[in-house]
Design an enzyme around this catalytic site. Structure first.
Site, mmCIF file in Angstrom:
data_model
loop_
_atom_site.group_PDB
_atom_site.id
_atom_site.type_symbol
_atom_site.label_atom_id
_atom_site.label_comp_id
_atom_site.label_asym_id
_atom_site.label_seq_id
_atom_site.Cartn_x
_atom_site.Cartn_y
_atom_site.Cartn_z
ATOM 1 N N ASP A 65 0.711 -1.057 -0.045
ATOM 2 C CA ASP A 65 -0.060 -0.073 -0.172
ATOM 3 C C ASP A 65 0.888 1.426 0.064
ATOM 4 O OD1 ASP A 65 -2.147 -1.732 0.110
ATOM 5 O OD2 ASP A 65 -3.005 -0.689 1.938
ATOM 6 N N HIS A 207 4.016 -2.217 3.914
ATOM 7 C CA HIS A 207 3.947 -0.962 3.676
ATOM 8 C C HIS A 207 5.450 -0.495 3.139
ATOM 9 C CE1 HIS A 207 0.009 -0.541 5.693
ATOM 10 N NE2 HIS A 207 -0.266 0.408 4.668
HETATM 11 ZN ZN LIG Z 1 -2.654 3.429 2.765
#
Ligand SMILES: [Zn+2]
Length: 243
Positions: A65, A207
């Protein structure tokens, strides 16, 4: 039968106070329920959301993400290439607009680039037109960079009613995750926890685009090796969802 003098009745004011307190309690509970529903990543009041695919095929999706950031793409893309793995990148429209070359590179290397909103704000309590423009703007940028995905992931996993409706209206599909990166700075422990939780049909979330999250970048080769050792093949989320 005379039971003697009646006890004094509770004052009307006291009763009204109790009713008010009960009403306040109910409002508070309802607000807590709405908050809970908005942040429950696997539940939606309207539309559909996928956290994990019910399949026996030993396949999982690896999703990243945010971004694209040069740091993240330059770290992650070569590792994926070395392992012959295609992943899904949920990109933020704003970042994508600033660095379309990074998104083009990911798409050219056969990764799935997908929609993670335009401005990465919490998508609750906004007008329908705002939701739709966040989605449509980003979708146009993704397609210009060579993306063909119809997947959407909500910033912070937050959604209520307006967002799922807008996702559906834009012809996209909402995807969450069932395996989340652990809060540890140790890449070995990080990878072990992700691999331990992964099972057929899992959607994993990392992430690596954030500067501060060196752990995710360092752990990625270990995650890929661990999944392979467990017999789990990594495919883009769109392909997993087609199962
Ligand atoms: Zn995000």
């Amino acid at each position: 039968v005379d039971a003697g003098p009646r006890p004094p009745r509770p004052a009307g004011r006291r009763r009204a106070g109790l009713i008010g307190l009960a009403a306040f309690g109910i409002v508070l509970l309802a607000a807590a329920a709405v908050w809970q529903v908005s942040r429950d990543r696997c539940f939606t009041l309207v539309g559909e959301i996928t956290c994990r695919v019910a399949t026996d095929r030993p396949r999982v999706a690896l999703t990243f993400d945010d971004g694209p950031t040069p740091l993240g793409v330059e770290a992650v893309a070569p590792i994926l290439a070395r392992h012959g793995v295609r992943a899904t990148f949920f990109l933020v429209g704003e970042a994508l607009e600033a660095r379309p070359d990074l998104a083009r590179r990911l798409a050219a290397e056969d990764h799935e680039i997908a929609n993670h909103s335009y401005s990465h704000q919490r998508m609750i309590g906004r007008p329908a037109a705002w939701h739709r423009s966040e989605i449509a703007r980003t979708q146009a940028l993704l397609e210009a960079a060579g993306g063909r995905s119809r997947l959407f992931r909500a910033p912070y996993g937050k959604k209520l009613i307006g967002l799922p409706l807008a996702v559906e209206a834009e012809g996209l599909r909402m995807v969450a995750w069932d395996v989340e990166e652990p809060a540890t700075a140790d890449p070995v422990a990080y990878a072990r926890q992700i691999v331990d939780q992964a099972r057929p049909g899992s959607i994993l979330l990392m992430h690596p685009m954030h500067g501060a999250n060196a752990t995710a970048r360092d752990a990625l080769p270990l995650v890929l090796a661990g999944l392979k050792a467990k017999g789990l093949e990594v495919v883009p989320a769109g392909e997993l969802l087609a199962d």
